[in-house]
Design an enzyme around this catalytic site. Structure first.
Site, PDB file in Angstrom:
ATOM      1  N   TYR A   1      33.078  18.690 -34.520  1.00 33.38           N
ATOM      2  CA  TYR A   1      34.389  18.277 -35.038  1.00 33.38           C
ATOM      3  C   TYR A   1      34.469  18.188 -36.561  1.00 33.38           C
ATOM      4  CZ  TYR A   1      34.416  16.946 -30.200  1.00 33.38           C
ATOM      5  OH  TYR A   1      34.311  17.005 -28.839  1.00 33.38           O
TER       6      TYR A   1
ATOM      7  N   ASP B   1      33.991  20.372 -39.068  1.00 32.33           N
ATOM      8  CA  ASP B   1      34.652  21.414 -39.868  1.00 32.33           C
ATOM      9  C   ASP B   1      36.153  21.123 -39.942  1.00 32.33           C
ATOM     10  OD1 ASP B   1      32.195  23.118 -40.049  1.00 32.33           O
ATOM     11  OD2 ASP B   1      32.479  23.188 -37.893  1.00 32.33           O
TER      12      ASP B   1
ATOM     13  N   TYR C   1      23.820  13.129 -32.611  1.00 34.67           N
ATOM     14  CA  TYR C   1      23.571  14.394 -31.911  1.00 34.67           C
ATOM     15  C   TYR C   1      22.712  14.119 -30.669  1.00 34.67           C
ATOM     16  CZ  TYR C   1      25.646  16.419 -36.026  1.00 34.67           C
ATOM     17  OH  TYR C   1      26.536  16.717 -37.022  1.00 34.67           O
TER      18      TYR C   1
ATOM     19  N   GLN D   1      41.549  10.659 -35.253  1.00 36.37           N
ATOM     20  CA  GLN D   1      40.804  10.368 -36.489  1.00 36.37           C
ATOM     21  C   GLN D   1      41.127   8.988 -37.119  1.00 36.37           C
ATOM     22  OE1 GLN D   1      41.282  13.322 -39.564  1.00 36.37           O
ATOM     23  NE2 GLN D   1      39.137  13.893 -39.472  1.00 36.37           N
TER      24      GLN D   1
ATOM     25  N   GLY E   1      26.597  14.116 -39.025  1.00 36.74           N
ATOM     26  CA  GLY E   1      27.276  15.229 -39.686  1.00 36.74           C
ATOM     27  C   GLY E   1      27.690  14.919 -41.103  1.00 36.74           C
ATOM     28  N   GLU E   2      28.973  15.132 -41.388  1.00 36.39           N
ATOM     29  CA  GLU E   2      29.449  14.909 -42.759  1.00 36.39           C
ATOM     30  C   GLU E   2      30.637  13.951 -42.816  1.00 36.39           C
ATOM     31  OE1 GLU E   2      29.627  18.333 -45.344  1.00 36.39           O
ATOM     32  OE2 GLU E   2      31.359  17.510 -46.408  1.00 36.39           O
ATOM     33  N   ASP E   3      31.641  14.191 -41.984  1.00 38.29           N
ATOM     34  CA  ASP E   3      32.858  13.405 -42.157  1.00 38.29           C
ATOM     35  C   ASP E   3      32.692  11.956 -41.692  1.00 38.29           C
ATOM     36  OD1 ASP E   3      35.595  13.384 -43.074  1.00 38.29           O
ATOM     37  OD2 ASP E   3      36.143  13.062 -40.982  1.00 38.29           O
ATOM     38  N   SER E   4      32.098  11.749 -40.514  1.00 38.54           N
ATOM     39  CA  SER E   4      31.922  10.352 -40.059  1.00 38.54           C
ATOM     40  C   SER E   4      30.952   9.624 -40.989  1.00 38.54           C
ATOM     41  CB  SER E   4      31.433  10.305 -38.606  1.00 38.54           C
ATOM     42  OG  SER E   4      30.226  11.018 -38.441  1.00 38.54           O
TER      43      SER E   4
HETATM   44  O1  TRH Z   1      31.190  16.509 -35.245  1.00 37.97           O
HETATM   45  P1  TRH Z   1      30.172  16.627 -36.313  1.00 37.97           P
HETATM   46  O2  TRH Z   1      28.791  16.780 -35.865  1.00 37.97           O
HETATM   47  O3  TRH Z   1      30.588  17.815 -37.195  1.00 37.97           O
HETATM   48  C1  TRH Z   1      29.920  18.670 -38.074  1.00 37.97           C
HETATM   49  C2  TRH Z   1      29.819  20.032 -37.496  1.00 37.97           C
HETATM   50  O4  TRH Z   1      28.704  20.084 -36.635  1.00 37.97           O
HETATM   51  C3  TRH Z   1      29.696  21.028 -38.609  1.00 37.97           C
HETATM   52  O5  TRH Z   1      29.433  22.316 -38.140  1.00 37.97           O
HETATM   53  C4  TRH Z   1      28.694  20.594 -39.608  1.00 37.97           C
HETATM   54  O6  TRH Z   1      28.825  21.475 -40.659  1.00 37.97           O
HETATM   55  C5  TRH Z   1      28.976  19.197 -40.077  1.00 37.97           C
HETATM   56  O7  TRH Z   1      29.037  18.290 -38.972  1.00 37.97           O
HETATM   57  C6  TRH Z   1      27.993  18.707 -41.075  1.00 37.97           C
HETATM   58  O8  TRH Z   1      30.235  15.324 -37.287  1.00 37.97           O
HETATM   59  P2  TRH Z   1      31.276  14.847 -38.379  1.00 37.97           P
HETATM   60  O9  TRH Z   1      31.167  15.676 -39.610  1.00 37.97           O
HETATM   61  O10 TRH Z   1      31.066  13.436 -38.536  1.00 37.97           O
HETATM   62  O11 TRH Z   1      32.702  15.069 -37.758  1.00 37.97           O
HETATM   63  C7  TRH Z   1      33.218  14.314 -36.714  1.00 37.97           C
HETATM   64  C8  TRH Z   1      34.728  14.212 -36.825  1.00 37.97           C
HETATM   65  O12 TRH Z   1      35.268  13.718 -35.624  1.00 37.97           O
HETATM   66  C9  TRH Z   1      35.166  13.255 -37.935  1.00 37.97           C
HETATM   67  O13 TRH Z   1      36.314  13.772 -38.591  1.00 37.97           O
HETATM   68  C10 TRH Z   1      35.546  11.994 -37.182  1.00 37.97           C
HETATM   69  C11 TRH Z   1      36.078  12.568 -35.908  1.00 37.97           C
HETATM   70  N1  TRH Z   1      36.065  11.684 -34.745  1.00 37.97           N
HETATM   71  C12 TRH Z   1      37.275  11.305 -34.189  1.00 37.97           C
HETATM   72  O14 TRH Z   1      38.339  11.687 -34.703  1.00 37.97           O
HETATM   73  N2  TRH Z   1      37.258  10.503 -33.078  1.00 37.97           N
HETATM   74  C13 TRH Z   1      36.131  10.065 -32.498  1.00 37.97           C
HETATM   75  O15 TRH Z   1      36.193   9.341 -31.474  1.00 37.97           O
HETATM   76  C14 TRH Z   1      34.884  10.434 -33.103  1.00 37.97           C
HETATM   77  C15 TRH Z   1      33.597   9.962 -32.498  1.00 37.97           C
HETATM   78  C16 TRH Z   1      34.886  11.246 -34.203  1.00 37.97           C
END
Ligand code: TRH
Length: 398
Positions: free
Chosen positions: A21, A23, A204, A265, A282-285
């Site tokens: 999620y 990206d 993960y 989000q 990941g990055e965003d959370s």
């Molecule tokens: O989902 P991630 O692992 O995403 C990524 C991708 O794998 C990508 O390819 C990689 O480049 C990057 O990580 C580093 O983890 P991330 O980045 O934390 O993104 C999760 C998103 O999902 C974030 O915007 C928050 C959102 N989210 C929700 O909206 N609701 C939820 O219940 C949860 C658990 C997360």
């Protein structure tokens, strides 16, 4: 007509969902902020509307074009298509070098007023980022240059994504105990669980979740762990003795586990704000956990040749390096050990030490936030940089 210094009015973001999620999570956050705070018309080109819908339920998965929160969203189906110069935005961002359609690039090069073109890179705390941030990369054939834009933790990088007013919203939410309890109650959290250590868990599949659960079970202080659906599936199922569907819950010894639906989000932010400890990935959370001003443990996205270990250490070196229990716990959580996987006795000790330091860590989170704020936010830094490139071009009439 030469490029001019009038403010840009349009911006396009191209996003390919590689997996998970993050990206779309990042691109959507950036798109919204640019549209709402920088008075620019944003078009988001996204190849996977289904994943987008998970974090933003308003998205219609079979629409070719739709407006969501003021942002024009295009379903980006393939690399084909012929584009006119009038289709091209003043600023074009490709996320993680996602290769925008050649027809679009050709139209960019043909436009008399060339767009500013960015490759928005991934977040890393490593030192080399400062040297690569804002470097130009001329197109091998066409008269157009792409610039690397790196998020980061210092003022020589693009900074971190952060919308305005976030702090006020967070403080207001966290100061309202009743509201916070009501927020968690919708997921079944009881008043007794409200008084326990509340942890959210997003990691993960390879994270040592079972060891953590066992440490929590054996711990003297009760813990409530809130797990969004689809996370830690096997260990969670083993703990529950049932499928990890939203609403499922079980208490064993000192640990209660509750399965939450995957929330939109903005609701995920509230979850981070309401918990005492957040496991993020990941990055965003990971970035949102920093803005939540609560202790957190990062599960870094795995990379070939264990490159992510270097990245993890680089971050821990910048973030509270003097709190040894945080570093030790984070390294083990990510499997970065020199003497093999920790046994349960070691996990117990890691948790006990880390837990004892949680109040100290919590106190330091706002200093870190302040330090990060001094770097400016990524969207504003990007707009500033685009503005400076446009001014230089206007002066040089190129
Ligand atoms: O989902 P991630 O692992 O995403 C990524 C991708 O794998 C990508 O390819 C990689 O480049 C990057 O990580 C580093 O983890 P991330 O980045 O934390 O993104 C999760 C998103 O999902 C974030 O915007 C928050 C959102 N989210 C929700 O909206 N609701 C939820 O219940 C949860 C658990 C997360």
């Amino acid at each position: 007509m030469f490029p001019n210094t009038t403010p840009p009015t349009s911006l396009a973001i191209f996003c390919k969902v590689v997996d998970n999620y993050g990206d779309i999570g990042i691109c959507w956050r950036l798109a919204r902020q640019l549209q709402h705070e920088h008075g620019i018309a944003v078009t988001l080109w996204i190849d996977d509307l289904r994943t987008f819908q998970r974090i933003c339920p308003e998205v219609i998965v079979d629409a070719e074009q739709q407006k969501v929160a003021g942002v024009m969203v295009h379903h980006w189906r393939d690399q084909g298509g012929v584009f006119a110069t009038s289709d091209v935005a003043d600023i074009v961002i490709e996320f993680f070098g996602c290769d925008i359609p050649p027809g679009y690039v050709a139209a960019m090069a043909e436009r008399s007023s060339r767009p500013v073109w960015f490759n928005l890179e991934g977040l890393s705390a490593e030192d080399w980022v400062e040297g690569c941030h804002s470097l130009p990369s001329p197109h091998p054939r066409l008269p157009i240059t792409k610039y690397f834009f790196f998020p980061g933790f210092t003022d020589k990088t693009g900074g971190l994504l952060r919308e305005s007013g976030l702090d006020e919203r967070r403080r207001q939410f966290q100061s309202d105990q009743t509201g916070m309890a009501a927020f968690l109650a919708q997921f079944g959290v009881t008043p007794a669980e409200m008084a326990s250590l509340k942890a959210s868990l997003f990691c993960y599949p390879h994270a040592p979740v079972s060891a953590l659960f066992e440490a929590w079970q054996r711990s003297a202080a009760p813990t409530t762990c809130l797990v969004p659906e689809g996370v830690g599936i096997e260990p969670v199922r083993a703990f529950l003795g049932a499928d990890a569907k939203p609403g499922a819950a079980r208490t064993r010894d000192g640990l209660t586990i509750r399965i939450l639906p995957f929330v939109p989000q903005p609701e995920y932010d509230k979850l981070l704000w309401a918990c005492d400890l957040n496991f993020v990935r990941g990055e965003d959370s990971f970035v949102r956990a920093q803005w939540a001003c609560k202790p957190f443990v990062w599960h870094i996205y795995p990379q070939d040749k264990n490159l992510h270990h270097v990245k993890l250490r680089a971050f821990l070196q910048r973030y509270l390096p003097d709190i040894e229990s945080l570093t030790a716990f984070s390294l083990c959580w990510n499997g970065v050990t020199t003497d093999g996987a920790p046994d349960q006795t070691r996990w117990q000790a890691l948790w006990t030490q880390f837990q004892a330091d949680l109040p100290k860590i919590a106190q330091r989170t706002t200093d870190w936030e302040q330090k990060m704020l001094e770097n400016g936010d990524l969207a504003s830094n990007l707009m500033k940089f685009a503005g400076s490139l446009r001014s230089v071009r206007a002066e040089n009439k190129v």
